[in-house]
Each structure stands twice: as C-alpha cells, then as structure tokens.
Write a protein that holds these residues in place. Structure first.
Motif, short mmCIF file in Angstrom:
data_model
loop_
_atom_site.label_atom_id
_atom_site.label_comp_id
_atom_site.label_asym_id
_atom_site.label_seq_id
_atom_site.Cartn_x
_atom_site.Cartn_y
_atom_site.Cartn_z
N TYR A 1 43.41 10.59 -2.98
CA TYR A 1 41.96 10.45 -3.12
C TYR A 1 41.23 11.77 -2.88
O TYR A 1 40.00 11.80 -2.88
N THR A 2 41.97 12.84 -2.67
CA THR A 2 41.36 14.17 -2.55
C THR A 2 41.26 14.79 -3.94
O THR A 2 42.28 14.92 -4.63
N PRO A 3 40.06 15.18 -4.38
CA PRO A 3 39.91 15.73 -5.74
C PRO A 3 40.79 16.96 -5.96
O PRO A 3 40.90 17.82 -5.10
N ALA A 4 41.40 17.00 -7.13
CA ALA A 4 42.25 18.14 -7.51
C ALA A 4 41.56 19.04 -8.53
O ALA A 4 41.96 20.19 -8.70
N ALA A 5 40.55 18.51 -9.23
CA ALA A 5 39.85 19.32 -10.23
C ALA A 5 38.58 18.59 -10.67
O ALA A 5 38.43 17.38 -10.48
N TYR A 6 37.66 19.38 -11.22
CA TYR A 6 36.45 18.85 -11.84
C TYR A 6 36.28 19.53 -13.19
O TYR A 6 36.64 20.71 -13.36
N SER A 7 35.70 18.80 -14.14
CA SER A 7 35.41 19.45 -15.43
C SER A 7 34.10 18.90 -15.98
O SER A 7 33.72 17.76 -15.73
N TRP A 8 33.41 19.76 -16.70
CA TRP A 8 32.15 19.41 -17.35
C TRP A 8 32.29 19.74 -18.83
O TRP A 8 32.91 20.77 -19.16
N PRO A 9 31.78 18.96 -19.78
CA PRO A 9 30.99 17.73 -19.64
C PRO A 9 31.84 16.53 -19.21
O PRO A 9 33.05 16.63 -19.05
N SER A 10 31.16 15.38 -19.08
CA SER A 10 31.79 14.16 -18.63
C SER A 10 32.38 13.37 -19.78
O SER A 10 31.94 13.50 -20.93
N SER A 11 33.37 12.53 -19.45
CA SER A 11 33.95 11.63 -20.45
C SER A 11 33.13 10.35 -20.59
O SER A 11 33.39 9.53 -21.46
N MET A 12 32.13 10.17 -19.73
CA MET A 12 31.32 8.96 -19.73
C MET A 12 30.47 8.88 -21.01
O MET A 12 30.02 9.90 -21.54
N THR A 13 30.25 7.67 -21.50
CA THR A 13 29.47 7.51 -22.72
C THR A 13 28.03 7.98 -22.50
O THR A 13 27.50 7.92 -21.39
N ALA A 14 27.40 8.43 -23.57
CA ALA A 14 26.01 8.90 -23.49
C ALA A 14 25.09 7.77 -23.05
O ALA A 14 24.12 8.01 -22.30
N GLU A 15 25.38 6.53 -23.47
CA GLU A 15 24.55 5.39 -23.10
C GLU A 15 24.61 5.15 -21.58
O GLU A 15 23.57 4.91 -20.94
N HIS A 16 25.80 5.22 -21.00
CA HIS A 16 25.92 5.01 -19.56
C HIS A 16 25.32 6.18 -18.77
O HIS A 16 24.76 5.97 -17.69
N GLN A 17 25.44 7.39 -19.30
CA GLN A 17 24.83 8.52 -18.62
C GLN A 17 23.30 8.35 -18.57
O GLN A 17 22.66 8.61 -17.53
N GLU A 18 22.71 7.90 -19.65
CA GLU A 18 21.26 7.70 -19.69
C GLU A 18 20.86 6.55 -18.76
O GLU A 18 19.85 6.64 -18.05
N GLU A 19 21.66 5.48 -18.76
CA GLU A 19 21.38 4.35 -17.86
C GLU A 19 21.43 4.79 -16.40
O GLU A 19 20.55 4.45 -15.59
N LEU A 20 22.46 5.57 -16.05
CA LEU A 20 22.61 6.03 -14.67
C LEU A 20 21.49 6.99 -14.28
O LEU A 20 20.99 6.96 -13.14
#
Length: 467
Positions: free
Chosen positions: A221-240
């Motif tokens: 559960y310890t993060p090993a990496a981060y990357s941008w942009p996200s794989s999340m859908t554009a619709e969910h990103q706007e909702e969030l």
C-alpha cells in the motif's frame, strides 16, 4: 521581516523553506526531532511536539510569527489550524472543518450526511464494538487509523477471522486510539492521489493522476510511482471536480493546497476517498510545478503570512509526466542512482534523499505482548513500567553472561508506578547490583531496608548537600 513557522522537518519542508527565503521571509521549523534535515536550512529551529497544540501555540506566540504551515506533514495539520485560529493568522479554513478532514471517521460521516458517494464505513474506538458489526460490511474491507496519513497502519482484510489482528495493527499507528473500517473499493484503472488548490474557497487548480503500487513490495500500500495524466474518464474527473468544490463550500474552506485521493470504482461510481488541507508527500506539488507551471508551494507560503496570492489558473499538462519512488526491502545503503542511457534525456531531476534504508535491524522495535495485546497500547502504567524493568534486568543477565562482569544499573523514579509486590520483587532483584537511582523521596527505600551507600540532594539544578 515576516516570520513563517513550518511544522515538521522532513525533506518535504525544503521547497517551502526555499520559497519563503526567496520572498525574504524568516523561517522557523518545528518538531521534536532536531536532526531532521529541514532544520539545517531554516533560519531557526524550535523543539516542540507538533501534535501538542498548546505547546506549539506557546512557541508561536513567543516567536511572534506571522503565519504557520504544515506542508506535506499530516501530524501538524490540525495544530497549524488551531494556532492560526487562536492567533488570528491566515488559515486554510475553520478549525472544526480541518478536524473533520483530518479524521477519517468524521470525514466519512460528513460525506454520508451531505449526500456524497461513499463506501460503507464506520469509525471505532473499541475493538469489541467493531467485531459486533462484521455483518454490516461488504468484504473485503480496509482497516486503517483515523488520524494517520499514507499507508501507515493500513491493511486489507479479506475475511472476518483476520479483522481483530488488523485492528490492533491500525491502533498501533493512531495518536487518538481510533480506527475505521470501510468496504474495499475495487478500482477501475488507477486510483488518483495528487494536489489541488483553492483561493477563498474556489477551486482554482485541480489535478488527477495514476497512483501506482508494487504488489510485490513489503508494504503493497506504499506508492511506488505516480504518473500524469490520469486514466480516469473525463466524465468522472468533471464529476469529482464539482463534488470537491461542493465539499470545500460546505466546510467553508479558504485558501489552501489539498492532497486529494479519489478513485473510480468498478461499480461505475467515482469516490472522494480522502482530502487533507496540506501538500501531499512524495513531492507531488513539485511534480505538478514541472508538469503545469502552477506553483502551489509559493502561493501557499504567501497566503500563510498574509501576502497577496498570485492568480492561479487551471493549466494542462505539458506532455506526460511521472515520478518513480525507490524502496528497499533489505537493509543497506543507497550508494548511487543509475538511470539507463535510453531514458536519461527524459529525466528532469533525480533525488537520492535517504542514504540509509527505513527497514532493517537499525529500525527494529520491541513489542511486549500480554496474550495478543500490545502492552504499549493496552497495558496500565504499572504493566508498562514492569515490562520495561523486566527488559533491563534481562539485559543485565545477558551482559554478565557474555563479559563476566555486572554493569551499573540506572533507574529513574523507579517505584512510583509499581504496586508493593512489584516494588519488593524489583528491590530484591537488584540488591547485589551497583545501582544509581533518582527519586523524589527516600522513605520508600528506607522502608524496604534498602542498603544506601551515598545520597545526593539536588535543589534548583544544584547539588545542595551529600551524605
């Protein structure tokens, strides 16, 4: 010259100190670990526990500070909000709102009450109460401390039979002795853990990323990496984005950088998992400065000391960006960071910040159990003192066995928390050992007919007399 108090002295405080110095601001770092790296770069260091609100407030008043921050330092967030409110300094939001955001149980309750999408969750202080609620959860579940950041004390539990052990593990990382159990949300793609920024409660910059884990790591559960942009859908990103804004309005938050964890579930729903009014660890705000040019760190420093904050505008990512975090499961020393020639031109920064690992014998901790219970958490003061004294006596026997000589024993206020039986046993055990004891009175030793060779009386820091 304005003065900024920065709670915490880890490597993550360094960009805050740098930004403050560029603005001509005097920096004061504070925690109880004087060897922390940030104290070497600040103008002044204050030794105080940053979870002690009263002591930190006292230090802040004594130094007549103009602002206070707890950037990428979760334990100090509530204290920073408390000090700012008490002293009338710029604050990220109301103290009560910060307390809600920093307690996972209270946060889940707030989200549920206000109609946000949330997994089944409940906070507890009592293990037995949690075990009675097994049927209310949809297994597997996640168990974690309510007041600890990142992966500390977090476990996934697949079956009720393993729940109690995970609860005790979570409690070992909790300052408030509270834990939360919640349904495990299976993610679609990658979860997001990144930073965003509001000005006067308006969300001006929001980001989503891919938080990546190494399932083979010692702590998966310890993060090993981060990357941008996200794989999340554009619709969910706007909702969030809209839901995060609604949350900030409900809590009456002001100007702040936020570390926000969100997740797109396989159930087709988007969830706000955590939102903390601080910068994220692992240099997330610094990564976003590279990726977008948005400088949340300098903006937060300015706001904290009452300087005008530059306008922050949502910016797109300048291509694809990633941060890789190296961990070791074996003890040792990182000597160098090697990067392949094939990708070296894409690397903008390399940071070997810890030469010694955080695992290994130098990090070992001793745990005393009574049955399956950790005495440090569940034992009385007398039981805790007995366990510590037992270890001391065992060490003496070990040293005698190895070197053939008896070491000198040092004891501080040794009898105050022991009952008569334990007092008698201890004094009988050390009667033939040269011992130096500090105490507030001699009666307890005289009553035990303890042989005293020399007595020193100390008053106001000086030896007043000796017998």
């Amino acid at each position: 010259m304005k003065k900024l108090m920065i709670l915490g002295g880890s490597r993550y405080a360094l960009p805050v100190i740098k930004a403050a110095k560029q603005l001509g601001i005097y920096t004061i770092t504070a925690d109880y670990l004087p060897d922390n790296i940030a104290h070497k770069f600040s103008d002044e260091y204050v030794n105080v526990s940053i979870i002690d609100k009263a002591k930190t407030l006292e230090a802040a008043k004594e130094h007549n500070i103009d602002g206070i921050m707890s950037f990428a330092c979760d334990p100090g967030v509530i204290t920073a909000a408390y000090v700012a409110e008490q002293m009338g300094l710029p604050n990220v939001g109301p103290y009560e709102s910060v307390c809600i955001l920093q307690n996972k149980g209270k946060f889940r309750e707030f989200l549920t009450k206000n109609g946000f999408k949330v997994p089944t969750a409940k906070g507890y202080k009592n293990v037995d109460d949690a075990l009675k609620d097994i049927e209310m959860f949809h297994w597997p579940v996640i168990v974690k401390p309510t007041d600890s950041a990142g992966s500390k004390g977090v476990t996934r539990v697949d079956a009720p039979k393993d729940l109690e052990r995970s609860i005790h593990y979570a409690l070992s990382y909790s300052h408030s002795d509270e834990f939360i159990i919640e349904d495990f949300i299976t993610q679609n793609g990658y979860s997001s853990d990144t930073d965003s920024f509001s000005i006067d409660g308006e969300l001006r910059f929001v980001s989503f990323n891919c938080q990546r884990f190494d399932c083979e790591a010692k702590n998966p559960y310890t993060p090993a990496a981060y990357s941008w942009p996200s794989s999340m859908t554009a619709e969910h990103q706007e909702e969030l984005k809209n839901e995060i804004q609604r949350l900030l309005k409900l809590l009456k938050m002001q100007t702040a950088v936020y570390n926000i964890e969100t997740r797109e579930g396989t159930d087709g729903k988007a969830y706000i998992m955590e939102l903390s009014p601080r910068g994220g660890g692992n240099r997330l705000s610094e990564c976003l400065r590279y990726a977008t040019g948005v400088d949340m760190i300098t903006s937060m420093v300015k706001y904290s000391v009452g300087l005008p904050v530059d306008e922050i505008i949502q910016q797109p990512y300048d291509g694809c960006w990633a941060e890789i975090i190296l961990h070791s499961d074996e003890p040792g020393v990182f000597k160098e960071l090697w990067i392949s020639d094939e990708i070296v031109s894409n690397v903008v920064e390399r940071d070997l910040r810890m030469k010694s690992t955080s695992v290994g014998p130098h990090r070992d901790d001793l745990c005393f159990l009574s049955g399956d219970l950790d005495i440090r958490k569940f034992g009385s003061q007398g039981q805790q003192r007995t366990a510590a004294l037992s270890l001391k006596l065992a060490e003496i026997e070990l040293v005698k066995r190895i070197i053939g000589d008896t070491p000198i024993l040092l004891l501080d206020d040794v009898l105050s928390e022991l009952d008569k039986n334990r007092q008698n046993y201890l004094l009988d055990s050390i009667h033939d050992i040269q011992t130096v004891i500090t105490c507030t009175g001699l009666d307890e030793f005289v009553n035990h007919r303890f042989s005293i060779n020399k007595i020193f009386h100390v008053k106001s820091g000086h030896v007043a007399k000796e017998n």
